[in-house]
Design an enzyme around this catalytic site. Sequence first.
Site, PDB file in Angstrom:
ATOM      1  N   GLU A  40       0.848  -1.195   0.000  1.00 21.93           N
ATOM      2  CA  GLU A  40       0.000   0.000   0.000  1.00 21.93           C
ATOM      3  C   GLU A  40       0.880   1.240   0.000  1.00 21.93           C
ATOM      4  OE1 GLU A  40      -1.645  -0.365   4.424  1.00 21.93           O
ATOM      5  OE2 GLU A  40      -1.548   1.689   3.677  1.00 21.93           O
TER       6      GLU A  40
ATOM      7  N   CYS B 172      -3.627  -2.989   4.239  1.00 23.40           N
ATOM      8  CA  CYS B 172      -2.771  -4.111   4.671  1.00 23.40           C
ATOM      9  C   CYS B 172      -3.189  -5.447   4.074  1.00 23.40           C
ATOM     10  CB  CYS B 172      -2.774  -4.201   6.192  1.00 23.40           C
ATOM     11  SG  CYS B 172      -2.373  -2.637   6.982  1.00 23.40           S
TER      12      CYS B 172
ATOM     13  N   HIS C 281      -3.340 -10.053  11.632  1.00 23.79           N
ATOM     14  CA  HIS C 281      -2.717  -8.819  11.158  1.00 23.79           C
ATOM     15  C   HIS C 281      -2.455  -7.981  12.407  1.00 23.79           C
ATOM     16  CE1 HIS C 281      -1.830  -5.041   9.475  1.00 23.79           C
ATOM     17  NE2 HIS C 281      -2.956  -4.484   9.882  1.00 23.79           N
TER      18      HIS C 281
HETATM   19  N1  ACO Z   1       0.493   2.664  30.601  1.00 23.14           N
HETATM   20  C1  ACO Z   1      -0.185   1.610  30.116  1.00 23.14           C
HETATM   21  N2  ACO Z   1      -1.192   1.717  29.208  1.00 23.14           N
HETATM   22  C2  ACO Z   1      -1.521   2.960  28.789  1.00 23.14           C
HETATM   23  C3  ACO Z   1      -0.858   4.114  29.233  1.00 23.14           C
HETATM   24  C4  ACO Z   1       0.203   3.927  30.180  1.00 23.14           C
HETATM   25  N3  ACO Z   1       0.880   4.968  30.667  1.00 23.14           N
HETATM   26  N4  ACO Z   1      -1.377   5.186  28.617  1.00 23.14           N
HETATM   27  C5  ACO Z   1      -2.355   4.735  27.798  1.00 23.14           C
HETATM   28  N5  ACO Z   1      -2.434   3.383  27.887  1.00 23.14           N
HETATM   29  C6  ACO Z   1      -3.295   2.476  27.156  1.00 23.14           C
HETATM   30  C7  ACO Z   1      -4.698   2.976  26.969  1.00 23.14           C
HETATM   31  O1  ACO Z   1      -5.518   2.661  28.095  1.00 23.14           O
HETATM   32  C8  ACO Z   1      -5.100   2.187  25.738  1.00 23.14           C
HETATM   33  O2  ACO Z   1      -5.376   0.857  26.101  1.00 23.14           O
HETATM   34  P1  ACO Z   1      -6.736   0.140  25.636  1.00 23.14           P
HETATM   35  O3  ACO Z   1      -6.675   0.046  24.139  1.00 23.14           O
HETATM   36  O4  ACO Z   1      -6.713  -1.158  26.300  1.00 23.14           O
HETATM   37  O5  ACO Z   1      -7.821   1.062  26.063  1.00 23.14           O
HETATM   38  C9  ACO Z   1      -3.818   2.139  24.912  1.00 23.14           C
HETATM   39  O6  ACO Z   1      -2.776   2.426  25.843  1.00 23.14           O
HETATM   40  C10 ACO Z   1      -3.751   3.149  23.794  1.00 23.14           C
HETATM   41  O7  ACO Z   1      -4.040   4.398  24.340  1.00 23.14           O
HETATM   42  P2  ACO Z   1      -5.083   5.370  23.611  1.00 23.14           P
HETATM   43  O8  ACO Z   1      -5.212   6.626  24.411  1.00 23.14           O
HETATM   44  O9  ACO Z   1      -6.312   4.609  23.264  1.00 23.14           O
HETATM   45  O10 ACO Z   1      -4.213   5.653  22.311  1.00 23.14           O
HETATM   46  P3  ACO Z   1      -4.471   6.695  21.184  1.00 23.14           P
HETATM   47  O11 ACO Z   1      -5.904   6.900  20.963  1.00 23.14           O
HETATM   48  O12 ACO Z   1      -3.649   7.881  21.501  1.00 23.14           O
HETATM   49  O13 ACO Z   1      -3.845   5.915  19.906  1.00 23.14           O
HETATM   50  C11 ACO Z   1      -4.361   4.280  18.201  1.00 23.14           C
HETATM   51  C12 ACO Z   1      -4.025   4.541  19.670  1.00 23.14           C
HETATM   52  C13 ACO Z   1      -5.799   4.764  17.921  1.00 23.14           C
HETATM   53  C14 ACO Z   1      -4.263   2.796  17.925  1.00 23.14           C
HETATM   54  C15 ACO Z   1      -3.374   5.076  17.287  1.00 23.14           C
HETATM   55  O14 ACO Z   1      -2.072   4.641  17.554  1.00 23.14           O
HETATM   56  C16 ACO Z   1      -3.667   4.904  15.802  1.00 23.14           C
HETATM   57  O15 ACO Z   1      -4.512   5.606  15.259  1.00 23.14           O
HETATM   58  N6  ACO Z   1      -2.944   3.984  15.082  1.00 23.14           N
HETATM   59  C17 ACO Z   1      -3.139   3.749  13.659  1.00 23.14           C
HETATM   60  C18 ACO Z   1      -4.435   3.047  13.340  1.00 23.14           C
HETATM   61  C19 ACO Z   1      -4.356   1.543  13.535  1.00 23.14           C
HETATM   62  O16 ACO Z   1      -3.300   0.957  13.678  1.00 23.14           O
HETATM   63  N7  ACO Z   1      -5.541   0.883  13.506  1.00 23.14           N
HETATM   64  C20 ACO Z   1      -5.605  -0.556  13.613  1.00 23.14           C
HETATM   65  C21 ACO Z   1      -6.319  -1.261  12.469  1.00 23.14           C
HETATM   66  S1  ACO Z   1      -6.025  -0.537  10.889  1.00 23.14           S
HETATM   67  C22 ACO Z   1      -4.349  -0.765  10.457  1.00 23.14           C
HETATM   68  O17 ACO Z   1      -3.839  -1.831  10.501  1.00 23.14           O
HETATM   69  C23 ACO Z   1      -3.588   0.408  10.040  1.00 23.14           C
END
Ligand code: ACO
Length: 476
Positions: free
Chosen positions: A86, A120, A250
């Site tokens: 991609e 992906c 994945h």
């Molecule tokens: N210690 C331990 N855990 C923590 C801490 C900490 N200090 N701070 C946050 N966390 C946890 C949160 O509770 C959360 O856990 P949960 O999922 O069990 O609730 C996790 O860490 C992530 O924190 P969020 O605040 O939810 O993270 P954020 O919203 O900032 O970003 C996300 C996460 C949405 C995955 C982002 O990285 C993203 O957009 N990534 C790209 C999209 C993606 O990969 N999507 C997946 C499918 S599509 C694909 O493959 C591309």
Amino acid sequence: MELQRKDVGIVAMDIYFPPTCVLQESMEAYDGVSKGKYTIGLGQDCMAFCTELEDVISMSLTVVTSLLENYHIDPRDIGRLEVGTETVIDKSKSIKTWLMQIFEKCGNSDIEGVDSTNACYGGTAALLNCINWVESSSWDGRYGLVVSTDSAVYAEGPARPTGGAAAIAMLIGPNAPIALEGKFRGSHMAHVYDFYKPNLASEYPVVDGRLSQTCYLMALDFCYRRYCSKYEKFEGKQFSLSDADYFVFHSPYNKLVQKSFARLYFNDFLRNSSSIDKGAREILEPFSSLTGDESYQSRDLEKISQQVAKHLYDTKVQPTTLVPKQVGNMYTASLYAALASVLHDKDGTLGGQRIVMFSYGSGLASTMFSFRLQDGQHPFSLSNIASVMNISEKLKARHVFPPEKFVETMKLMEHRYGAKDFVTAKDTSLLPPGTFYLTEVDSMYRRYYTQKKGAEDANGGESITSGNHSLANGHK
Ligand code: ACO
């Protein structure tokens, strides 16, 4: 002549990831997020990235050359080559055509296939196409070759730590040690805007992170139910988690994999599968009346189902997680890097076992399918595949960059994306011998690659140009 085509699947594999990486722990400090957010919250250890010397084309050239050499495959024995990616470098010219330079110099231009793109999922589309070709009346007895190659990079912000980069090559043929169970397949395809790349001037995607997580889990549910019903139709009995030895997902980041396996466990509970013990049944009972939408939003269900599924996660999923946790999201290569991880982890003990695979590409396209493994004959034995991939050594040989250097590299790559008329740095000291790298993009946007000479190759490297191919030095 009648061609034998039993047990078609992956005959051999090789993997390449850049030798440059950044620790997630140091990214937490650099980004100023709370300690543990990337390492525990996302479950990631390290993230590989391409410097200006590497891209999806150079990584593909490296991994294909390495696979052909390591398994002593004559390039004339490849009859179909498909690339899943991609990472768009050219809106018309496929990466497959760059790879043709390896084959043309051996007199083989009779190779079908081009690139497949849908986030992906492209690697899975390429894999299923190649397997279908070997199983079809068009098959001429030669191997198929699938390449999954991506550089996953995000703009600054919460998605950035979910990047990564790698290329995987898979040789496809009959009597495969990793044979596709063709009848058991479930797909779910739909139109959503969860992650997409509408801005053609930028390498970065537009991401709705939350939506992408829900879409992933919804697609998983659909695919699992469809996989189960196909299994039940053809095998005459119910499928449950106990019918497979490993589940490979994945892996954008490890936490989503943990949630996904728990979701399958919850599905087994809802389907009244005998594989769920009485204790877990009682714990999950309060969630049985949730609607589908409610179940994706329930934090309690997410937490509790992960707890009750943990003992199975440790045996059926944890061995698949090494490379995705160490390298990061590799987009199309991510699922196959997880497969490579279990081959590495369970070296020599997988004969007779079933591995269920879940492929997800945003937008969205998803399929669940499975492999049946057999020990195989050298060089296509499972233990030789693990030894050729040499994952431990490749991970150990990497160079850890400080976050500042990673961010500086991302800035340079932003500037270079879609650019012309530049040459890259001359210092290739971090690249392993045999690695292909970008040397120049000329005023006509033509890209030039060279292979870093190997330890045994005293005659110098090999030049691959972008125009009519010319190979400067001989290649064994
Ligand atoms: N210690 C331990 N855990 C923590 C801490 C900490 N200090 N701070 C946050 N966390 C946890 C949160 O509770 C959360 O856990 P949960 O999922 O069990 O609730 C996790 O860490 C992530 O924190 P969020 O605040 O939810 O993270 P954020 O919203 O900032 O970003 C996300 C996460 C949405 C995955 C982002 O990285 C993203 O957009 N990534 C790209 C999209 C993606 O990969 N999507 C997946 C499918 S599509 C694909 O493959 C591309």
